[in-house]
Scaffold this motif. Structure first.
Motif, short mmCIF file in Angstrom:
data_model
loop_
_atom_site.label_atom_id
_atom_site.label_comp_id
_atom_site.label_asym_id
_atom_site.label_seq_id
_atom_site.Cartn_x
_atom_site.Cartn_y
_atom_site.Cartn_z
N MET A 1 0.95 -1.09 -0.06
CA MET A 1 -0.07 -0.02 -0.05
C MET A 1 0.84 1.33 -0.03
O MET A 1 2.21 1.26 0.51
CB MET A 1 -1.06 -0.04 1.21
N LEU A 2 0.57 2.11 -0.79
CA LEU A 2 1.02 3.66 -0.58
C LEU A 2 0.06 4.76 -0.26
O LEU A 2 -0.79 4.56 -0.70
CB LEU A 2 1.57 3.59 -2.24
N GLU A 3 0.51 5.34 0.61
CA GLU A 3 -0.37 6.44 1.05
C GLU A 3 0.43 7.60 1.11
O GLU A 3 1.49 7.98 1.59
CB GLU A 3 -0.85 6.21 2.59
N ILE A 4 -0.34 8.89 0.70
CA ILE A 4 0.37 10.24 0.41
C ILE A 4 -0.58 11.10 1.32
O ILE A 4 -1.75 11.11 0.97
CB ILE A 4 0.39 10.75 -0.98
N VAL A 5 -0.13 11.71 2.14
CA VAL A 5 -0.79 12.66 2.98
C VAL A 5 -0.34 14.00 2.99
O VAL A 5 0.75 14.31 3.13
CB VAL A 5 -0.75 12.15 4.58
N ASN A 6 -1.33 14.90 2.87
CA ASN A 6 -0.95 16.22 2.68
C ASN A 6 0.09 16.66 1.91
O ASN A 6 1.09 17.64 2.19
CB ASN A 6 -0.83 16.93 4.24
N LEU A 7 0.21 16.42 0.67
CA LEU A 7 1.22 16.73 -0.42
C LEU A 7 0.93 18.11 -1.07
O LEU A 7 -0.27 18.23 -1.41
CB LEU A 7 1.24 15.60 -1.52
N SER A 8 1.88 18.92 -1.06
CA SER A 8 1.54 20.10 -1.74
C SER A 8 2.92 20.45 -2.63
O SER A 8 3.95 20.07 -2.10
CB SER A 8 1.50 21.39 -0.69
N ASN A 26 -2.82 -2.41 -2.79
CA ASN A 26 -1.80 -3.12 -3.59
C ASN A 26 -2.55 -3.35 -5.07
O ASN A 26 -3.77 -3.69 -5.05
CB ASN A 26 -1.47 -4.60 -2.91
N GLY A 27 -1.62 -3.32 -6.05
CA GLY A 27 -2.05 -3.74 -7.42
C GLY A 27 -1.08 -2.99 -8.37
O GLY A 27 -0.08 -2.40 -7.89
N LEU A 28 -1.44 -2.75 -9.54
CA LEU A 28 -0.95 -2.12 -10.46
C LEU A 28 -1.44 -0.85 -11.02
O LEU A 28 -2.51 -0.75 -11.52
CB LEU A 28 -0.79 -3.09 -11.80
N TYR A 29 -0.57 0.21 -10.98
CA TYR A 29 -0.97 1.58 -11.30
C TYR A 29 0.03 2.21 -12.41
O TYR A 29 1.08 1.79 -12.42
CB TYR A 29 -0.76 2.40 -10.22
N GLY A 30 -0.62 2.82 -13.15
CA GLY A 30 0.29 3.48 -14.22
C GLY A 30 0.01 5.18 -14.14
O GLY A 30 -1.03 5.68 -13.58
N LEU A 31 0.92 5.97 -14.98
CA LEU A 31 0.73 7.29 -14.92
C LEU A 31 0.34 7.67 -16.36
O LEU A 31 0.72 7.18 -17.47
CB LEU A 31 2.09 8.16 -15.02
N LEU A 32 -0.65 8.46 -16.57
CA LEU A 32 -1.31 8.95 -17.88
C LEU A 32 -0.91 10.27 -18.39
O LEU A 32 -1.36 11.05 -17.37
CB LEU A 32 -2.72 8.49 -18.09
N ARG A 33 -0.70 10.63 -19.24
CA ARG A 33 -0.38 12.16 -19.53
C ARG A 33 -0.66 12.15 -21.26
O ARG A 33 0.13 11.50 -21.96
CB ARG A 33 1.01 12.42 -19.19
N THR A 34 -1.24 13.49 -21.45
CA THR A 34 -1.51 13.49 -22.91
C THR A 34 -0.50 14.23 -23.75
O THR A 34 -0.31 13.82 -24.97
CB THR A 34 -2.73 14.06 -23.15
N LYS A 35 0.41 15.03 -23.12
CA LYS A 35 1.37 15.94 -23.98
C LYS A 35 2.64 15.12 -24.24
O LYS A 35 3.12 15.13 -25.24
CB LYS A 35 1.50 16.95 -23.00
N TRP A 36 3.10 14.28 -23.26
CA TRP A 36 4.35 13.59 -23.32
C TRP A 36 4.12 12.26 -23.42
O TRP A 36 3.13 11.95 -22.42
CB TRP A 36 5.22 14.26 -22.31
#
Length: 48
Positions: A1-8, A26-36
């Motif tokens: 598990m990954l937890e991000i708290v109060n990220l600025s 837990n699982g598989l995640y990816g980053l999506l970005r349209t420009k690059w």
């Protein structure tokens, strides 16, 4: 598990993230970005 708290994040004086909270189970995640592709985006982000 990954937890991000109060990220600025700011670039110069512009706030782009403000107190973001995220919890990923837990699982598989990816980053999506349209420009690059993911590789170029990560290189641009980490090489600043």
């Amino acid at each position: 598990m990954l937890e991000i708290v109060n990220l600025s994040k700011s670039y110069k004086e512009k706030k782009v993230l403000d107190n973001i909270n995220l919890k990923l189970e837990n699982g598989l995640y990816g980053l999506l970005r349209t420009k690059w592709s993911r590789k170029e985006y990560l290189n641009e982000y980490y090489n600043r």
